[in-house]
Design an enzyme around this catalytic site. Structure first.
Site, mmCIF file in Angstrom:
data_model
loop_
_atom_site.group_PDB
_atom_site.id
_atom_site.type_symbol
_atom_site.label_atom_id
_atom_site.label_comp_id
_atom_site.label_asym_id
_atom_site.label_seq_id
_atom_site.Cartn_x
_atom_site.Cartn_y
_atom_site.Cartn_z
ATOM 1 N N LYS A 1 0.834 -1.204 0.000
ATOM 2 C CA LYS A 1 0.000 0.000 0.000
ATOM 3 C C LYS A 1 0.866 1.251 0.000
ATOM 4 C CE LYS A 1 -2.498 1.715 3.569
ATOM 5 N NZ LYS A 1 -2.332 3.175 3.538
ATOM 6 N N ASP B 1 -3.330 4.286 -2.071
ATOM 7 C CA ASP B 1 -4.222 4.818 -1.030
ATOM 8 C C ASP B 1 -4.272 6.335 -1.154
ATOM 9 O OD1 ASP B 1 -5.880 4.991 1.122
ATOM 10 O OD2 ASP B 1 -4.359 4.492 2.631
ATOM 11 N N LYS C 1 -7.063 8.123 -1.357
ATOM 12 C CA LYS C 1 -8.263 8.681 -0.700
ATOM 13 C C LYS C 1 -8.793 9.875 -1.488
ATOM 14 C CE LYS C 1 -7.197 7.169 4.028
ATOM 15 N NZ LYS C 1 -5.826 6.663 3.967
ATOM 16 N N ASP D 1 -12.891 14.897 -4.774
ATOM 17 C CA ASP D 1 -12.846 16.145 -5.531
ATOM 18 C C ASP D 1 -14.103 16.200 -6.390
ATOM 19 O OD1 ASP D 1 -11.892 18.493 -6.927
ATOM 20 O OD2 ASP D 1 -9.856 17.846 -6.434
ATOM 21 N N THR E 1 -10.092 5.263 10.823
ATOM 22 C CA THR E 1 -10.005 4.513 12.085
ATOM 23 C C THR E 1 -9.380 5.344 13.211
ATOM 24 O OG1 THR E 1 -8.036 3.494 11.150
ATOM 25 C CG2 THR E 1 -10.016 2.144 11.213
ATOM 26 N N ARG F 1 2.705 0.268 10.923
ATOM 27 C CA ARG F 1 3.785 0.330 11.919
ATOM 28 C C ARG F 1 4.113 -0.964 12.649
ATOM 29 N NH1 ARG F 1 1.188 5.803 14.001
ATOM 30 N NH2 ARG F 1 -0.572 4.636 13.136
#
Ligand code: C5P
Length: 233
Positions: free
Chosen positions: A34, A61, A63, A66, A117, A208
């Protein structure tokens, strides 16, 4: 799909070379790479093409959110890069329909961002929403299914309800994954790999806990094992 193919590694690193190092360490323990906003603006788009050309699954990713014309054209360009997944951050049907037009003729799968999240009920209230995160996620997930999207991004805590509301053929991709004993960081609605799979997630997005581990390959392998065990159960 085997367990590793369900593991999406979030390459949230400063530069493509950092990503290449991680990819070579993790190898086949993960199935999808990703590339998010940090890396996209430091050479990540070229890396995405390079990985897709090498037969790897790439998740852009971006997102997107527009006006429809811009979303359609951006989606078409991302499809032409050879990406497998793209996130669209639309909260409205026009944005989603524009992305659907943009991906026509390609294999790009469109995933809708429901509620980040990192947001909890207090954050949504601050945005003016009277809905709980769970209710808003479910409301948006149903809208995405109507728009013809392939799936949604949603926390493990909402996965079971979404699965019930949308059926088997709708993809649920779950970030905010934290193996037991790892740092939560800035995430608010976290879940272990085992619980997320049990709740109905198809893919897990992990950043992470893998990228900042002393041994990223071992961390990815442990999560893949956990996915495998959860699927068997
Ligand atoms: O490091 P960590 O495992 O928290 O990374 C989670 C990844 O998933 C990040 O790349 C983040 O941008 C992404 N994501 C998220 N919540 C969403 C959508 C995407 O955390 N709703």
């Amino acid at each position: 799909m085997n367990a590793s193919e369900r593991l999406i590694v979030a390459l949230d690193v400063p530069a493509p070379d950092d990503a290449r190092t991680l990819i070579s360490k993790i190898g086949a323990h993960a199935g999808v790479w990703k590339i998010g906003l940090e890396l996209l603006f430091s050479g990540g788009a070229d890396l995405a093409r390079e990985l897709a050309d090498a037969g790897q699954n790439v998740f852009v990713d971006a997102k997107l959110l527009d006006i429809p014309h811009t979303v359609e054209r951006a989606t078409a360009n991302i499809a032409a890069m050879g990406a497998t997944f793209l996130t669209v951050h639309g909260h409205d049907i026009k944005t989603m329909q524009a992305a659907m037009r943009g991906r026509e003729g390609s294999d790009l799968k469109l995933l809708a961002v429901t509620v980040l999240t990192s947001l909890d009920a207090a954050d949504l209230e601050q945005q003016g929403s009277r809905m709980s995160p769970a209710d808003l996620v479910l409301h948006r997930a149903k809208l995405r299914k109507e728009a013809g999207f392939d799936g949604v991004i949603a926390s493990g805590q909402e996965a079971a309800q979404i699965r019930q509301a949308t059926g088997r053929d709708f993809l649920i991709v779950t970030p905010g994954i934290r193996p037991a004993g790892t740092d939560v960081g800035d995430q608010a609605r976290v879940m272990t790999p085992t619980r997320a799979i049990a709740a109905g997630a198809d893919y897990l997005v992990v950043g992470r806990p893998i990228t900042q581990a002393d041994d990223p390959a071992a961390a990815a392998a442990a999560i893949a094992n956990e996915i495998d065990a959860a699927l068997a159960a």
